[in-house]
Design an enzyme around this catalytic site. Structure first.
Site, PDB file in Angstrom:
ATOM      1  N   GLY A  49       1.675   4.725  13.458  1.00  0.00           N
ATOM      2  CA  GLY A  49       2.257   3.448  13.903  1.00  0.00           C
ATOM      3  C   GLY A  49       1.512   2.881  15.106  1.00  0.00           C
ATOM      4  O   GLY A  49       1.283   1.667  15.193  1.00  0.00           O
ATOM      5  N   GLU A  90       9.504  16.405  15.965  1.00  0.00           N
ATOM      6  CA  GLU A  90      10.164  15.995  14.727  1.00  0.00           C
ATOM      7  C   GLU A  90       9.769  16.978  13.625  1.00  0.00           C
ATOM      8  O   GLU A  90       8.635  16.954  13.148  1.00  0.00           O
ATOM      9  CB  GLU A  90       9.737  14.587  14.329  1.00  0.00           C
ATOM     10  CG  GLU A  90      10.368  14.171  13.015  1.00  0.00           C
ATOM     11  CD  GLU A  90       9.828  12.864  12.461  1.00  0.00           C
ATOM     12  OE1 GLU A  90       8.609  12.643  12.518  1.00  0.00           O
ATOM     13  OE2 GLU A  90      10.644  12.087  11.955  1.00  0.00           O
ATOM     14  N   LYS A 111       0.853  -1.194   0.000  1.00  0.00           N
ATOM     15  CA  LYS A 111       0.000   0.000   0.000  1.00  0.00           C
ATOM     16  C   LYS A 111       0.888   1.242   0.000  1.00  0.00           C
ATOM     17  O   LYS A 111       1.468   1.610   1.020  1.00  0.00           O
ATOM     18  CB  LYS A 111      -0.905   0.032   1.236  1.00  0.00           C
ATOM     19  CG  LYS A 111      -1.984   1.110   1.109  1.00  0.00           C
ATOM     20  CD  LYS A 111      -2.474   1.648   2.432  1.00  0.00           C
ATOM     21  CE  LYS A 111      -1.659   2.780   2.973  1.00  0.00           C
ATOM     22  NZ  LYS A 111      -1.534   3.981   2.136  1.00  0.00           N
ATOM     23  N   CYS A 123      13.341  10.376   8.168  1.00  0.00           N
ATOM     24  CA  CYS A 123      13.220  10.008   9.591  1.00  0.00           C
ATOM     25  C   CYS A 123      14.563  10.153  10.275  1.00  0.00           C
ATOM     26  O   CYS A 123      14.618  10.508  11.453  1.00  0.00           O
ATOM     27  CB  CYS A 123      12.687   8.592   9.711  1.00  0.00           C
ATOM     28  SG  CYS A 123      13.593   7.398   8.719  1.00  0.00           S
ATOM     29  N   GLY A 175       6.325   4.975   8.700  1.00  0.00           N
ATOM     30  CA  GLY A 175       5.540   6.210   8.708  1.00  0.00           C
ATOM     31  C   GLY A 175       5.656   6.896  10.052  1.00  0.00           C
ATOM     32  O   GLY A 175       6.639   6.697  10.777  1.00  0.00           O
ATOM     33  N   SER A 176       4.646   7.665  10.389  1.00  0.00           N
ATOM     34  CA  SER A 176       4.719   8.477  11.602  1.00  0.00           C
ATOM     35  C   SER A 176       4.447   7.640  12.849  1.00  0.00           C
ATOM     36  O   SER A 176       3.797   6.591  12.787  1.00  0.00           O
ATOM     37  CB  SER A 176       3.700   9.608  11.520  1.00  0.00           C
ATOM     38  OG  SER A 176       2.400   9.058  11.438  1.00  0.00           O
ATOM     39  N   THR A 177       4.901   8.130  13.977  1.00  0.00           N
ATOM     40  CA  THR A 177       4.677   7.434  15.241  1.00  0.00           C
ATOM     41  C   THR A 177       3.187   7.362  15.555  1.00  0.00           C
ATOM     42  O   THR A 177       2.685   6.331  16.024  1.00  0.00           O
ATOM     43  CB  THR A 177       5.458   8.149  16.369  1.00  0.00           C
ATOM     44  OG1 THR A 177       6.855   8.031  16.063  1.00  0.00           O
ATOM     45  CG2 THR A 177       5.194   7.526  17.724  1.00  0.00           C
ATOM     46  N   GLU A 207       8.688   1.174  11.610  1.00  0.00           N
ATOM     47  CA  GLU A 207       9.786   2.133  11.462  1.00  0.00           C
ATOM     48  C   GLU A 207       9.149   3.507  11.494  1.00  0.00           C
ATOM     49  O   GLU A 207       8.458   3.900  10.552  1.00  0.00           O
ATOM     50  CB  GLU A 207      10.515   1.926  10.126  1.00  0.00           C
ATOM     51  CG  GLU A 207      11.215   0.587  10.004  1.00  0.00           C
ATOM     52  CD  GLU A 207      12.370   0.422  10.966  1.00  0.00           C
ATOM     53  OE1 GLU A 207      12.801   1.411  11.583  1.00  0.00           O
ATOM     54  OE2 GLU A 207      12.838  -0.723  11.115  1.00  0.00           O
TER      55      GLU A 207
HETATM   56  P1  NAD Z   1       2.035   8.649   7.877  1.00  0.00           P
HETATM   57  O1  NAD Z   1       2.196   7.914   9.138  1.00  0.00           O
HETATM   58  O2  NAD Z   1       1.040   9.723   7.808  1.00  0.00           O
HETATM   59  O3  NAD Z   1       1.690   7.651   6.686  1.00  0.00           O
HETATM   60  C1  NAD Z   1       2.453   6.495   6.430  1.00  0.00           C
HETATM   61  C2  NAD Z   1       1.597   5.499   5.688  1.00  0.00           C
HETATM   62  O4  NAD Z   1       0.559   5.060   6.547  1.00  0.00           O
HETATM   63  C3  NAD Z   1       0.905   6.054   4.436  1.00  0.00           C
HETATM   64  O5  NAD Z   1       0.886   5.055   3.448  1.00  0.00           O
HETATM   65  C4  NAD Z   1      -0.504   6.316   4.941  1.00  0.00           C
HETATM   66  O6  NAD Z   1      -1.468   6.301   3.911  1.00  0.00           O
HETATM   67  C5  NAD Z   1      -0.697   5.159   5.889  1.00  0.00           C
HETATM   68  N1  NAD Z   1      -1.739   5.345   6.893  1.00  0.00           N
HETATM   69  C6  NAD Z   1      -2.255   6.500   7.357  1.00  0.00           C
HETATM   70  N2  NAD Z   1      -3.190   6.240   8.299  1.00  0.00           N
HETATM   71  C7  NAD Z   1      -3.244   4.891   8.431  1.00  0.00           C
HETATM   72  C8  NAD Z   1      -3.987   4.011   9.261  1.00  0.00           C
HETATM   73  N3  NAD Z   1      -4.871   4.456  10.159  1.00  0.00           N
HETATM   74  N4  NAD Z   1      -3.773   2.687   9.158  1.00  0.00           N
HETATM   75  C9  NAD Z   1      -2.876   2.204   8.276  1.00  0.00           C
HETATM   76  N5  NAD Z   1      -2.146   2.989   7.453  1.00  0.00           N
HETATM   77  C10 NAD Z   1      -2.322   4.321   7.536  1.00  0.00           C
HETATM   78  O7  NAD Z   1       3.509   9.144   7.553  1.00  0.00           O
HETATM   79  P2  NAD Z   1       3.984   9.992   6.321  1.00  0.00           P
HETATM   80  O8  NAD Z   1       3.426  11.361   6.520  1.00  0.00           O
HETATM   81  O9  NAD Z   1       3.680   9.283   5.053  1.00  0.00           O
HETATM   82  O10 NAD Z   1       5.573   9.962   6.525  1.00  0.00           O
HETATM   83  C11 NAD Z   1       6.209  10.820   7.410  1.00  0.00           C
HETATM   84  C12 NAD Z   1       6.503  10.147   8.726  1.00  0.00           C
HETATM   85  O11 NAD Z   1       7.078   8.879   8.537  1.00  0.00           O
HETATM   86  C13 NAD Z   1       7.518  10.912   9.543  1.00  0.00           C
HETATM   87  O12 NAD Z   1       7.093  10.969  10.877  1.00  0.00           O
HETATM   88  C14 NAD Z   1       8.793  10.099   9.445  1.00  0.00           C
HETATM   89  O13 NAD Z   1       9.690  10.240  10.469  1.00  0.00           O
HETATM   90  C15 NAD Z   1       8.260   8.728   9.319  1.00  0.00           C
HETATM   91  N6  NAD Z   1       9.216   7.884   8.591  1.00  0.00           N
HETATM   92  C16 NAD Z   1       9.933   6.964   9.269  1.00  0.00           C
HETATM   93  C17 NAD Z   1      10.876   6.176   8.635  1.00  0.00           C
HETATM   94  C18 NAD Z   1      11.674   5.140   9.365  1.00  0.00           C
HETATM   95  O14 NAD Z   1      12.295   4.294   8.736  1.00  0.00           O
HETATM   96  N7  NAD Z   1      11.695   5.132  10.676  1.00  0.00           N
HETATM   97  C19 NAD Z   1      11.081   6.331   7.266  1.00  0.00           C
HETATM   98  C20 NAD Z   1      10.335   7.290   6.590  1.00  0.00           C
HETATM   99  C21 NAD Z   1       9.400   8.058   7.266  1.00  0.00           C
END
Ligand code: NAD
Length: 486
Positions: free
Chosen positions: A242, A389, A186, A293, A237-239, A259
């Protein structure tokens, strides 16, 4: 079907994609959806292409197909799965420029950086493809032979963000498939096109259902994470999201790797060579326009070198060229989406109110989500610019006198992803790095990732790791074979 993005004669990025129909990969077919989502070019704010949005029926069909494909796929010898992954790496390599250009168009980063992402994806895929994990014999004596096997889980759901969309997708796909799982990918709603292009390669290479790629308008996540036939979620994605993913995994005890976000500190020791260190700090603080990140987000510099270091980083920021990723001299592209752009404007306001801006401080007066690399000094430790962050090119430099105080401040965060220590005395720097509460402490470098080295976050930066034996094993469950000999 695919358009050759490199060969186009169109003059604007938007025209480049007009003839290309991006489709999902479900059960071995490239399919359309009843609904679409407009993907925006962040350098122009114009519509780049329409991406399909899977219906709930299509999401369920993707999971069903992956489940159905699992027995045959997992029954293949690992060498055959590895060979298919190697063939995929080769197919991507043949079209690497096309993937890179597409990443730049939808993500925004400079073309060379996109090409770097694609090359990293190829290298990681090859590294995982070459692995031949086998059982480990923990005891073999007169009494018993005991082996630890690693069994695939079933359907893996890979959820991707938008900052390194292609690389992130591939470094989840390769170990998941090598270990015998099947996949539903996804992508983020704002960067789905590279994943759809990948589907065009997969459809010819892999058996139906082994990999499924769906399009998301923003609501597919919870449908998939709550699906009873998903065995594991690999999420980046974001904490905040997560935590929601972890909660939805509870009902069927799905395996989860998270992550998440980071607020990486860098401690610059008093013996650091200022000019050289400033160049590295600048590079890793602002890489990907501050949307990583593991960007360096907080710099703690010893007071004896503080002014000089601030001046040098500010000089580099002022000299950087901000512009569309397709322009050859661009150092930093736009932020990826309107939401990030709004957040960045909020942080710029905070920087003006709470610190001293010594470079940047503005958005560009042109279409596109462009933010100047912004360097802030003399800012309080409790400012949201320091505690949160900032996923934007706005970075804070703080001063310290006492190294113990710097270590305590670096560790004073709910995040614990990466950190780095910079200095001439490597042993001393390494001793400081060892005390930092994070998944990876680098010394005189930052951001270095390798397929054979585990990467993950401590505290609220994640759960579990990716890469390395530990990361590959996260796509498996332990199965003990305990054979009595008497
Ligand atoms: P996000 O958490 O908003 O989205 C990440 C993914 O999750 C997207 O595909 C989104 O559509 C999906 N998503 C959103 N709501 C969801 C839900 N309720 N259930 C399941 N999936 C859902 O993050 P973002 O804005 O895409 O990315 C930025 C964040 O990601 C930053 O906080 C960054 O630090 C983190 N990040 C971490 C790493 C790592 O390896 N630790 C790498 C890249 C980004």
């Amino acid at each position: 079907m695919s358009a050759n993005l490199e060969a186009t004669t169109a003059t604007t990025p938007t025209d480049d994609l007009s003839a290309h129909s991006f489709r999902m990969l479900i059960n071995g077919s490239l399919v359309d959806a009843a609904e679409t989502f407009d993907v925006i070019n962040p350098a122009t704010e114009e519509i780049l292409a329409a991406s399909p949005v899977a219906s709930v029926e299509q999401l369920n069909e993707a999971v069903r197909a992956a489940k159905q494909a699992f027995p045959a796929w997992t029954g293949l010898p690992v060498a055959e799965r590895g060979a298919l992954l190697e063939a995929l790496a080769e197919a991507i390599e043949e079209r690497a420029d096309e993937f890179a250009r597409l990443v730049t168009l939808e993500q925004g980063k400079p073309l060379a950086a996109s090409r770097g992402d694609v090359d990293a994806a190829i290298a990681f895929t090859r590294a995982f493809a070459a692995l031949r994990p086998g059982p480990e014999v923990v005891r073999d004596d007169d009494q018993a032979r005991i082996e630890i096997h690693h069994k695939p889980l079933g359907v893996v759901l890979a959820i991707l963000p938008w900052n390194f969309p292609f690389f992130q997708g591939m470094y989840k796909l390769a170990p998941a498939l090598l270990t015998g799982n099947t996949l539903v990918i996804k992508p983020s709603p704002t960067t789905p096109l590279n994943a759809m292009l990948l589907g065009e390669l997969l459809v010819d290479l892999f058996p139906a259902g082994v990999v499924n790629i769906i399009g998301d308008g923003g609501s597919a996540g919870p449908v998939l994470t709550g699906h009873p036939d998903v065995a594991k979620i690999s999420f980046t994605g974001s904490t905040a999201v997560g935590k929601a993913v972890l909660a939805s995994a509870a009902s069927t005890l799905k395996r989860v790797t998270l992550e998440l976000g980071g607020n990486d500190p860098a401690i610059v020791l008093d013996d650091a060579e200022v000019r050289k260190t400033a160049a590295e700090l600048f590079k890793w603080a602002f890489a990907n326009s501050g949307q990583v990140c593991i960007n360096i987000k907080r710099i703690y510099a010893h007071s004896s070198i503080y002014d000089e270091l601030c001046d040098e980083i500010a000089r580099l920021a002022k000299a950087a060229k901000i512009g569309p990723g397709l322009e050859p001299d661009t150092d930093f592209g736009p932020l990826q989406n309107a939401k990030q752009f709004q957040a960045a404007k909020g942080y710029l306001q905070l920087a003006k109110e709470q610190g001293t801006i010594i470079a940047g401080g503005n958005v560009l007066d042109r279409p596109g989500y462009f933010v100047e690399p912004t360097v802030v000094r003399d800012i309080g430790e409790d400012s949201p610019l320091v505690t949160q962050e900032t996923f934007a090119p706005i970075r804070s430099i703080m001063s310290y006198d006492d190294l113990e105080d710097a270590i305590a401040r670096a560790n004073n965060s709910a995040y614990g992803l990466g950190a780095s220590v910079w200095g001439a005395d490597i042993e001393r720097a390494a001793a400081v790095a060892d005390r930092l509460e994070c998944g990876t402490s680098w010394v005189n470098q930052h951001f270095a990732l390798q397929p054979d080295v585990p990467f993950g976050g401590r505290k609220q930066s994640g759960l579990g790791v990716e890469f390395g034996t530990e990361g590959v094993n996260e796509f498996t469950d332990v199965h003990v074979l305990n054979i009595a000999k008497n």
